[in-house]
Design a protein around this motif. Structure first.
Motif, PDB file in Angstrom:
ATOM      1  N   ALA A  42      -0.518   6.829  26.179  1.00 22.24           N
ATOM      2  CA  ALA A  42       0.679   6.544  26.810  1.00 22.24           C
ATOM      3  C   ALA A  42       0.792   7.140  28.248  1.00 22.24           C
ATOM      4  O   ALA A  42      -0.137   7.485  28.661  1.00 22.24           O
ATOM      5  N   VAL A  43       1.440   6.234  29.035  1.00 25.94           N
ATOM      6  CA  VAL A  43       1.207   6.428  30.545  1.00 25.94           C
ATOM      7  C   VAL A  43       2.517   6.431  31.425  1.00 25.94           C
ATOM      8  O   VAL A  43       3.433   5.751  31.012  1.00 25.94           O
ATOM      9  N   PRO A  81       4.483  -4.628  28.811  1.00 28.31           N
ATOM     10  CA  PRO A  81       5.303  -5.042  27.793  1.00 28.31           C
ATOM     11  C   PRO A  81       5.839  -3.857  27.028  1.00 28.31           C
ATOM     12  O   PRO A  81       6.801  -4.342  26.314  1.00 28.31           O
ATOM     13  N   ASN A  82       5.328  -2.686  27.266  1.00 28.41           N
ATOM     14  CA  ASN A  82       6.155  -1.552  26.075  1.00 28.41           C
ATOM     15  C   ASN A  82       6.607  -0.690  27.158  1.00 28.41           C
ATOM     16  O   ASN A  82       6.685   0.787  26.588  1.00 28.41           O
ATOM     17  N   LEU A  83       7.167  -1.109  28.351  1.00 30.55           N
ATOM     18  CA  LEU A  83       7.858  -0.135  29.179  1.00 30.55           C
ATOM     19  C   LEU A  83       9.197   0.408  28.442  1.00 30.55           C
ATOM     20  O   LEU A  83      10.035  -0.295  27.914  1.00 30.55           O
ATOM     21  N   LYS A  84       9.097   1.823  28.336  1.00 28.23           N
ATOM     22  CA  LYS A  84      10.365   2.543  27.545  1.00 28.23           C
ATOM     23  C   LYS A  84      11.411   2.464  28.496  1.00 28.23           C
ATOM     24  O   LYS A  84      12.730   2.460  27.964  1.00 28.23           O
ATOM     25  N   ARG A  85      11.311   2.896  29.841  1.00 29.83           N
ATOM     26  CA  ARG A  85      12.118   3.361  30.857  1.00 29.83           C
ATOM     27  C   ARG A  85      11.857   2.793  32.092  1.00 29.83           C
ATOM     28  O   ARG A  85      10.839   3.339  32.323  1.00 29.83           O
ATOM     29  N   HIS A 126      -0.556  -2.166  27.388  1.00 30.60           N
ATOM     30  CA  HIS A 126       0.137  -2.057  26.035  1.00 30.60           C
ATOM     31  C   HIS A 126       0.840  -0.764  25.588  1.00 30.60           C
ATOM     32  O   HIS A 126       1.637  -0.799  24.613  1.00 30.60           O
ATOM     33  N   GLN A 127       0.199   0.354  25.928  1.00 26.76           N
ATOM     34  CA  GLN A 127       0.464   1.437  25.664  1.00 26.76           C
ATOM     35  C   GLN A 127       2.276   1.910  26.019  1.00 26.76           C
ATOM     36  O   GLN A 127       2.607   1.174  27.079  1.00 26.76           O
TER      37      GLN A 127
END
Length: 315
Positions: free
Chosen positions: A118-119, A280-284, A249-250
């Protein structure tokens, strides 16, 4: 309690601040900063159940500063973090970066998704590799005075910054990128630091003792190592050709200050708008009102809460 030590990784030595037990979290600082820039985050994240490690990055503070400009490519910087994870005895980590540390974190996630699960990036949006070398593109557009360009010729910026280190550091943290009205373009015949830097008042988020630590370290290290990161901007574009159009993608997080001139300039503004294409997997995406560029120092409570919430989601 936070502890410090120096470790040998990737052919250099890195000075580390570390605290806590649990999933590994790496904190990558930017320019002109130090691991000390994460002083408000290290304990808070560790107390939330994580093993936190913040290095002085290559070329900064008490870490090694190789002489060749070519030793500061994005591959070298990411390679340091890959080797650091191994040296710490871990096989996975969440990587978080601010300012120049953000491109290190983004590229670490891009290059090694097996390792960096994750990043999070603060202040600098994720990379979107354009059609040409960034410095060449600036020149082709008729731009000759962007601060990246000023930093290119070895010795010019170093001479300005090291003439009065105390005024330089005060100017950077109290003015410079902290000032929403600050232009990142340098008028002809002027340096990067304003003439009034030595007398700038401290913002409410920075104490004289904290400023003194930055000044002390930069008096010892000078500025060459950090400036060499900028001298690889076009080279990094060449090196990252295999990742043209690639996505991260993380799970990811982005945080910035609403008053940060770095996200309001034309180039970064485009990257900010295109963030979802890269992540594409941006949480916030958190933009904090009333904050400038030194976001984790200016708004530690808000930044810590967002980082800890993200870390608990992804580990």
């Amino acid at each position: 309690m936070e502890s410090t030590r120096t470790v040998a990784v990737n052919g250099i030595e890195l000075f580390l601040r570390e605290q806590g037990q649990g999933p590994l979290v790496l904190l990558c600082h930017g320019w002109p900063e130090l691991s000390y820039s994460w002083r408000h985050q290290i304990g808070a994240i560790a107390n939330a159940g994580f093993r936190v490690v913040a290095p002085d990055m290559r070329g900064f503070g008490r870490s090694s500063a190789p002489q060749p400009i070519e030793a500061y490519s994005i591959f070298d910087l990411v390679g340091d973090m890959v080797a650091l994870v191994a040296e710490l005895g871990e096989t996975r980590a969440v990587i978080i970066g601010h300012d120049w540390g953000a491109p290190v974190a983004w590229h670490a996630a891009l290059f090694r998704p097996d390792l960096f699960t994750a990043v999070a990036g603060l202040s600098v949006p994720p990379p979107w590799r354009g059609k040409g070398r960034p410095l060449e593109q600036l020149s082709a557009a008729g731009v000759t005075n962007f601060y990246w360009q000023y930093f290119q010729k070895p010795g010019i910026a170093e001479s300005e910054f090291e003439r009065d280190v105390a005024a330089t550091v005060r100017g950077m943290l109290c003015g410079g990128f902290a000032d929403p009205g600050r232009s990142l373009f340098i008028p002809e015949g002027r340096g990067f630091i304003g003439r009034s830097a030595a007398t700038l008042p401290l913002p409410d988020w920075l104490r004289e003792t904290e400023l003194a630590y930055f000044i002390e370290q930069y008096k010892k290290s000078g500025f060459r190592g950090g400036l060499n990161w900028y001298r690889n901007i076009d080279r990094n574009w060449d090196l990252t050709a295999p990742w043209q159009g690639a996505q991260i993608h993380q799970p990811s997080l982005f945080i910035a200050g609403a008053n940060d001139p770095v996200i309001s300039d034309k180039m970064s503004g485009k990257h900010l708008a295109a963030m979802d294409r890269v992540l594409p997997n941006l949480k916030r995406k958190l933009i904090i009102d009333g904050a400038g560029h030194w976001i984790q120092q200016e708004k530690p409570s808000e930044v810590n809460a967002a980082l800890i919430d993200f870390l608990k989601q992804v580990t």
